[in-house]
Design a protein around this motif. Structure first.
Motif, PDB file in Angstrom:
ATOM      1  N   THR A 171      -1.579   5.205   0.607  1.00 41.68           N
ATOM      2  CA  THR A 171      -1.648   3.896  -0.051  1.00 41.68           C
ATOM      3  C   THR A 171      -2.709   3.878  -1.139  1.00 41.68           C
ATOM      4  O   THR A 171      -2.462   3.459  -2.276  1.00 41.68           O
ATOM      5  CB  THR A 171      -1.948   2.795   0.982  1.00 41.68           C
ATOM      6  N   ARG A 172      -3.922   4.351  -0.808  1.00 36.55           N
ATOM      7  CA  ARG A 172      -5.008   4.327  -1.775  1.00 36.55           C
ATOM      8  C   ARG A 172      -4.735   5.284  -2.927  1.00 36.55           C
ATOM      9  O   ARG A 172      -5.086   5.010  -4.084  1.00 36.55           O
ATOM     10  CB  ARG A 172      -6.318   4.660  -1.091  1.00 36.55           C
ATOM     11  N   GLN A 198       4.051   4.143  -3.048  1.00 40.80           N
ATOM     12  CA  GLN A 198       3.709   4.983  -1.903  1.00 40.80           C
ATOM     13  C   GLN A 198       4.831   5.953  -1.590  1.00 40.80           C
ATOM     14  O   GLN A 198       4.588   7.091  -1.198  1.00 40.80           O
ATOM     15  CB  GLN A 198       3.401   4.109  -0.686  1.00 40.80           C
ATOM     16  N   CYS A 239      -5.490  13.805  -4.997  1.00 44.54           N
ATOM     17  CA  CYS A 239      -5.844  12.391  -4.832  1.00 44.54           C
ATOM     18  C   CYS A 239      -5.642  11.937  -3.389  1.00 44.54           C
ATOM     19  O   CYS A 239      -6.494  11.253  -2.812  1.00 44.54           O
ATOM     20  CB  CYS A 239      -4.994  11.549  -5.778  1.00 44.54           C
ATOM     21  N   ARG A 282      -2.219   6.876  10.146  1.00 42.10           N
ATOM     22  CA  ARG A 282      -3.051   7.490   9.122  1.00 42.10           C
ATOM     23  C   ARG A 282      -2.740   8.974   9.019  1.00 42.10           C
ATOM     24  O   ARG A 282      -2.013   9.528   9.853  1.00 42.10           O
ATOM     25  CB  ARG A 282      -4.535   7.274   9.431  1.00 42.10           C
ATOM     26  N   GLU A 330      -2.304   3.621  -5.262  1.00 42.82           N
ATOM     27  CA  GLU A 330      -2.965   2.606  -6.074  1.00 42.82           C
ATOM     28  C   GLU A 330      -3.725   3.239  -7.241  1.00 42.82           C
ATOM     29  O   GLU A 330      -3.676   2.750  -8.375  1.00 42.82           O
ATOM     30  CB  GLU A 330      -3.921   1.790  -5.209  1.00 42.82           C
ATOM     31  N   GLU A 331      -4.434   4.342  -6.966  1.00 50.89           N
ATOM     32  CA  GLU A 331      -5.206   5.000  -8.028  1.00 50.89           C
ATOM     33  C   GLU A 331      -4.299   5.596  -9.091  1.00 50.89           C
ATOM     34  O   GLU A 331      -4.610   5.542 -10.284  1.00 50.89           O
ATOM     35  CB  GLU A 331      -6.090   6.095  -7.435  1.00 50.89           C
ATOM     36  N   HIS A 363      -8.667  10.730  -0.729  1.00 46.49           N
ATOM     37  CA  HIS A 363      -8.671   9.426  -0.047  1.00 46.49           C
ATOM     38  C   HIS A 363      -8.216   9.523   1.405  1.00 46.49           C
ATOM     39  O   HIS A 363      -8.511   8.633   2.201  1.00 46.49           O
ATOM     40  CB  HIS A 363      -7.751   8.448  -0.782  1.00 46.49           C
ATOM     41  N   SER A 408      -5.316   9.000   2.286  1.00 50.63           N
ATOM     42  CA  SER A 408      -4.518   7.780   2.396  1.00 50.63           C
ATOM     43  C   SER A 408      -3.455   7.796   1.313  1.00 50.63           C
ATOM     44  O   SER A 408      -3.772   7.921   0.125  1.00 50.63           O
ATOM     45  CB  SER A 408      -5.400   6.539   2.249  1.00 50.63           C
TER      46      SER A 408
END
Length: 303
Positions: A24-25, A34, A16, A59, A28-29, A20, A22
């Protein structure tokens, strides 16, 4: 116990985050914090002894090793999910096949015939995804792929199903008066509809009729798919050249008429290639045998 294999949770989180790029993303998923995601990635890198992500300011980016590992892990997770779904199907006394099929062949030829397959083999579900461009079949969840071309895809195990055969002019019945007869010269004066990927179809048709100098190559609308082309012809927009195997229902119902008996024959056709490691070998064999039988009947009818 497979000690070298990380936990499935860690691999799912890694896939995942890699998708992404990321934290953070991904958090969220996955409905995680985090911090929890970051700890799983750190633990996975420590276990493997490989840096999977590089930190660039605020990043993250996959390293060379991370990128290669992510592709392989995604394939494995997809297969685990597919195997699980297939097991559920089998529990319910059924099986399923995933096929990638070119859009027009699926819509105009295969799907109308699946009622026969369903009647004979009600325990096998056939799932269809539209795919037109070549891809590496063994890297996907598809059990087989059906596509247009002049040969089997290089490096795959497969064969030809049937040639495309006769390509005929068709239009809305009100556009012409077939009772009085429509000459090739008259068709040249009508709006001509084109398939974007086969710009040479009308020139070939006129040339084979001995009218090379009549055809005007820039005249007429263009469409991306045969389904669009057929719909345009049924709407009365003009005359289209369409493979006969795709429009038996439209011709039988008089939604389309054939203004001229002149046709061209396309020796290219539709092929099937099989995944080297299909999920359900038995179901794929059943479907393949049925499909070849139907294709042979269609091939004989086109002669």
């Amino acid at each position: 116990m497979r000690k070298a294999i990380p936990s499935l949770t860690a691999l799912e989180i890694f896939e995942c985050v890699a998708r992404h790029q990321s934290l953070t993303r991904a958090a969220e998923e996955l409905h995680l914090t985090q911090s929890a995601v970051s700890k799983q990635i750190t633990g996975l890198e420590h276990r493997l002894g490989v840096v999977l992500f590089k930190r660039v300011k605020k990043r993250i980016e996959l390293t060379h090793y991370g990128s290669s590992y992510a592709l392989k892990i995604k394939k494995c997770l997809d297969r685990i999910e597919r195997n699980t779904l297939d097991l559920i199907d089998q529990r319910e006394e059924g099986a399923s096949l995933d096929l990638a099929v070119s859009a027009t062949f699926a819509t105009q030829w295969l799907i109308p015939k699946l009622r026969d397959f369903r009647g004979k083999y009600p325990g096998i579900n056939v799932n269809i995804t539209a795919r037109s461009d070549p891809f590496i079949l063994n890297n996907t969840q598809f059990d087989a792929v059906i596509y247009y071309g002049n040969d089997v895809w290089q490096g795959t195990r497969g064969e030809r199903l049937l040639p495309e055969g006769r390509v005929i002019p068709v239009c809305h019945p009100e556009l012409v008066n077939p009772i009085r007869g429509v000459s090739v010269e008259m068709i040249a004066q009508l709006p001509l509809l084109h398939l974007s990927s086969r710009e040479d179809a009308w020139p070939q048709w006129f040339a084979s009729a001995g009218l090379d100098d009549v055809y005007k190559p820039l005249r007429g609308c263009r469409f991306e798919l045969f389904t669009m082309l057929t719909s345009a012809a049924m709407s009365g927009l003009g005359v289209a050249l369409v493979p006969e195997i795709f429009i038996p229902t439209e011709l039988a119902s008089n939604r389309l008429t054939v203004p001229s008996t002149h046709f061209i024959r396309n020796e290219c056709g539709y092929f099937i290639s099989y995944n080297d490691d299909p999920i359900n070998v038995e179901a794929l064999d059943v479907f393949s045998n049925w499909l070849h039988g139907v294709a042979r009947l269609g091939d004989m009818a086109a002669l």
